[in-house]
Every structure is written in C-alpha cells, then in structure tokens.
Design a protein around this motif. Structure first.
Motif, mmCIF file in Angstrom:
data_model
loop_
_atom_site.group_PDB
_atom_site.id
_atom_site.type_symbol
_atom_site.label_atom_id
_atom_site.label_comp_id
_atom_site.label_asym_id
_atom_site.label_seq_id
_atom_site.Cartn_x
_atom_site.Cartn_y
_atom_site.Cartn_z
ATOM 1 N N GLU A 301 41.879 32.624 40.238
ATOM 2 C CA GLU A 301 41.167 32.628 38.963
ATOM 3 C C GLU A 301 39.888 31.795 39.036
ATOM 4 O O GLU A 301 38.821 32.238 38.574
ATOM 5 N N THR A 304 37.277 33.660 41.395
ATOM 6 C CA THR A 304 36.762 34.908 40.841
ATOM 7 C C THR A 304 35.887 34.632 39.624
ATOM 8 O O THR A 304 34.846 35.275 39.434
ATOM 9 N N ARG A 305 36.286 33.671 38.813
ATOM 10 C CA ARG A 305 35.451 33.284 37.659
ATOM 11 C C ARG A 305 34.104 32.726 38.135
ATOM 12 O O ARG A 305 33.052 33.057 37.587
ATOM 13 N N HIS A 308 32.210 35.901 40.001
ATOM 14 C CA HIS A 308 32.000 37.156 39.278
ATOM 15 C C HIS A 308 31.991 37.020 37.754
ATOM 16 O O HIS A 308 31.647 37.987 37.063
ATOM 17 N N GLY A 309 32.390 35.863 37.226
ATOM 18 C CA GLY A 309 32.356 35.684 35.782
ATOM 19 C C GLY A 309 33.665 36.034 35.111
ATOM 20 O O GLY A 309 34.570 36.650 35.696
ATOM 21 N N GLU A 310 33.772 35.639 33.843
ATOM 22 C CA GLU A 310 35.017 35.777 33.089
ATOM 23 C C GLU A 310 35.420 37.230 32.894
ATOM 24 O O GLU A 310 36.613 37.578 33.015
ATOM 25 N N GLU A 311 34.483 38.096 32.595
ATOM 26 C CA GLU A 311 34.817 39.491 32.297
ATOM 27 C C GLU A 311 35.432 40.200 33.507
ATOM 28 O O GLU A 311 36.463 40.884 33.382
ATOM 29 N N LEU A 312 34.835 40.025 34.677
ATOM 30 C CA LEU A 312 35.363 40.681 35.872
ATOM 31 C C LEU A 312 36.633 40.007 36.371
ATOM 32 O O LEU A 312 37.475 40.649 37.003
ATOM 33 N N GLU A 314 38.948 38.930 34.255
ATOM 34 C CA GLU A 314 39.966 39.552 33.406
ATOM 35 C C GLU A 314 40.270 40.968 33.874
ATOM 36 O O GLU A 314 41.419 41.413 33.828
ATOM 37 N N GLN A 315 39.253 41.684 34.329
ATOM 38 C CA GLN A 315 39.483 43.025 34.851
ATOM 39 C C GLN A 315 40.376 42.973 36.093
ATOM 40 O O GLN A 315 41.315 43.768 36.226
ATOM 41 N N ARG A 318 43.867 42.370 35.023
ATOM 42 C CA ARG A 318 44.475 43.564 34.413
ATOM 43 C C ARG A 318 44.943 44.542 35.484
ATOM 44 O O ARG A 318 46.045 45.100 35.387
ATOM 45 N N GLU A 335 38.587 51.029 36.680
ATOM 46 C CA GLU A 335 39.530 50.030 37.180
ATOM 47 C C GLU A 335 40.461 50.629 38.221
ATOM 48 O O GLU A 335 40.822 49.972 39.200
#
Length: 420
Positions: A301, A304-305, A308-312, A314-315, A318, A335
C-alpha cells in the motif's frame, strides 16, 4: 533523530567518506545534497528508487535535495556493474528519455506541500559548451591514470576491455559534483554502492580546485539483495517499472505484496516513510502472525500510493480482492485487462456456443469428455459464477464491458477470453 541516525537504523548506509564530519554538518545546518540518474531509458525501475528514497528522507529532515538527470553522462554510459560496452543512444533518444524521467521525478518528489522543494538539474546544461581542450587542460590534468585504473568500476573491466569514452565517465561525473558544489552549494553526493569510485573522484576534484579545506562528502547505499541471494527488483517478467504502461499498478502492488517474510522488514525500512514504531510493530506481526501478511500489505500500500497515487492503489486493491473472492463481475473491463495481463489469454468470436464446445474450441479444455467432467464437478466458473449445467450457452452477453470473459478452472487457474 539526526538523519544519519535514522539512515543507520534503516540499514541504509554502506560507506561514508567522513562519517563524523557529515554527522556534524547535518547537525549544524540544512545541507544541499544530490543524487543522479542517467536517462538510459524512458522510465526508472524500483532499483533506481533506492538512493532517491534516501534523498527524500534528507528532504523530510529539512535538508535541500537536488536531483540530477544526466543528459550529458547519459550520452556516454556509466560502466558501473557492466562487463561490456553500452550501445550509445542517439542524442534525440537521450533527450526523449530526459523528458520522461524529468516528468517522473516531478510526480514523485515535487509537491506544493514540501517546504524544501527538490531542485531538478540536467548536467548537459554545464557540459555542452566545454570543448576538448578545456576538458583535457582544466579537468583531465587533475586525474591520475593510476588512480582511475584502481577504481573498482574500471579495474573490473580491464580484462574484458573498456573504451576511453566509458573510462572518462568518472571525470564527467566529477565535473557535476564540482559544478553543484560551486553553484548550488551542494556538499553531499549520495548513490548506490557501485558509485563509490565516481563519488570519491568528484571529492578529489573539488579539493584540487577549491582547496583541501572544502567541505564535501560522499555516502553510498548498500547493494540490495533478496534473502535468497538474487538481485532485488527483478521478476520472471523482468524489471518492475515505475511507468504504469510498463508495469501496471496491480502488478506493482502484487510485487510488494508477495515479498518474502525474510525481506519485508528490510523493505519497509528502505522504501517506506513509516515510523520506527510502526515498522517495529509490523516486524512483530511477521514473527507472531506471518499468515496474515500485514507487513506485506502495508508495504504494498505504501509503495503503490507513493508511486501511483491513491486512486490507482484502490484499483489495485479492488483487483486483488476480486481475484481472491472470485467476484469478477465487480471489476471494470479496464481492471480486468490490468489484472489478467499475465494470465493465459484466448480469443473468441461473439457467436453463441454451447459451453462444452466453447471451452474445447478455445483450448481451455483438451476434450469434450474432460470439459463435461469438469463442468459436472463444479470446477468451471464463468466470470466468477460456477457452471454446473452442460446445456449452458456462452453468448456475447457474458462479456464484461463487451470485451472479456473470465474462465476459472479449479481454484486458481484463470484464463482471459477476449471477444472479437
């Protein structure tokens, strides 16, 4: 905690040219320091990140970082860690790579919230106008061939051979340090352990040009190896890139999530900005509850945060959750394409077919007999839903986003079917 103390706790120091002097300097003032990367490609991989994470720690401790993109040195090629000559890139390709790496660095290390902004520089700016006479008289005269031959980066190449071009690389990098010392007040260069020879050459040049009292330092970061002795950052598919087009955020997340228990605490120290207390708590979980893999999840986490940032992030989570639970229909077509990128892929037309024939025609099942057996046993799932009936037809309506059908055979054998 002094920045040097923190780096020592994180096991992030390999060598220092003057440990006592650097500790005293960082205690007394905000220090300008630099780390460089050559534009040999249009993206960094995670191995490149190691010294830049240290640079970021200096920034968070109140120091002033400079990132150097080697628009000049990139045209030459650093011989470090190589046993053969690099293939020279065109100047146009080098510039394209410079532009790509500059954008990547801005995304990772420059934020409006940072009090001490990272400065980006390109060594082509101060080397492009040096002619060959100036290079030999003003700089080459300060380098002893005997000393240069003794540097590990050169001596390791003597048997296989090294060109004058790559041999002169350490002079160019030394010019960088001298320039930044004089014009950007840089007093510290950091780099990987393979950069020790280049860094010390730069310090020698500074003292010859500016006097023995010039305060400049060098620090290197240890070579990163996995617990099994193999090189960090490599997978069966190759390097793990920061560019999402080369390594998807899901693949990036999975790389860190699959870290060996023996390596995860080391990576948390090296790559994350979690506190000592947070890392020690996760280290205790590795010992007491390794099956929960909490340290690996935190590492995946955080990294990746950061990249690539929070949105990616979370992707990626998912996709991970959907593959674990089998809830494939919760994913979008994009996805699915990302999550199943490395899985067996088949192509089908959108005509309606009985599931038995469909599986055999694609090659997912070797025969109709085996297909019927797997279906009746409940071993086949379409888009996460188990199929038990032999009379089921596969139609275009099964395609998620009109593009993909996911077949699972058994517990873990996924296949991606693209409709055309």
């Amino acid at each position: 905690m002094n920045i040097i103390d923190e780096l020592e706790w994180r096991d992030a120091i390999n060598q220092q040219t003057d440990a006592e002097g650097l500790r005293e300097l960082t205690n007394s003032k905000a220090v300008s320091l630099y780390c460089g990367v050559d534009p040999t490609g249009d993206s960094m991989h995670i191995g490149h990140l190691i010294p830049f994470m240290v640079l970021r720690r200096f920034q968070l401790a109140g120091h002033r970082p400079v990132i150097l993109i080697g628009g000049a040195t990139g045209t030459i090629g650093d011989p470090s860690g190589r046993q053969s000559e690099r293939s020279l890139q065109t100047l146009e390709q080098v510039q394209e790579n410079v532009d790509a790496l500059t954008a990547q660095m801005k995304k990772l290390f420059i934020s409006d919230d940072d009090a001490n902004q990272v400065r980006l520089v390109n060594n082509y700016d101060w080397t492009k106008d040096i002619n060959v006479i100036e290079f030999l008289r003003d700089f080459g005269k300060n380098f002893s061939i005997n000393t240069m031959l003794a540097k590990d980066v050169v001596s390791s190449r003597l048997d296989s051979g090294i060109s004058f071009t790559e041999f002169s690389y350490q002079i160019l990098q030394s010019i960088d340090y001298l320039h930044l010392y004089k014009h950007e007040d840089v007093q510290l260069q950091i780099g990987g352990s393979d950069q020790w020879g280049n860094i010390t050459s730069g310090l020698d040049l500074i003292r010859k040009k500016e006097g023995n009292e010039a305060k400049a330092f060098g620090l290197t970061i240890p070579l990163m190896l996995k617990a099994d002795g193999t090189k960090f950052g490599k997978t069966a598919g190759g390097a793990v890139w920061l560019d999402p087009k080369k390594t998807t955020p899901y693949e990036f997340y999975q790389f860190w999530a699959n870290t060996d228990d023996r390596d995860v605490v080391k990576y948390l120290k090296y790559f994350t900005f979690l506190s000592k207390e947070e890392i020690e708590a996760l280290a205790a979980k590795v010992e007491s509850e390794p099956h929960k893999r909490e340290a690996q999840k935190a590492l995946a986490e955080e990294m990746t945060r950061f990249v690539h940032g929070e949105e990616l992030l979370e992707q990626a989570k998912r996709i991970t959750a959907a593959l674990f639970s089998g809830d494939i229909r919760s994913l979008t077509a994009d996805e699915i394409e990302e999550g199943f990128k490395e899985m067996p892929t088949f192509t089908a037309t959108n005509e309606t077919k009985n599931i038995v024939e469909w599986l055999v025609d694609l090659g997912i099942e070797p025969s109709k007999r085996q297909a019927r057996e797997d279906i009746t046993k409940g071993a086949i799932s379409i888009n996460g839903e188990r199929v038990n009936e032999l009379e089921v037809d596969i139609t275009a309506e099964h395609a998620i986003g009109g593009k993909f059908i996911i077949v699972r055979k058994g517990k873990k054998n996924y296949s991606l079917v693209k409709l055309v």
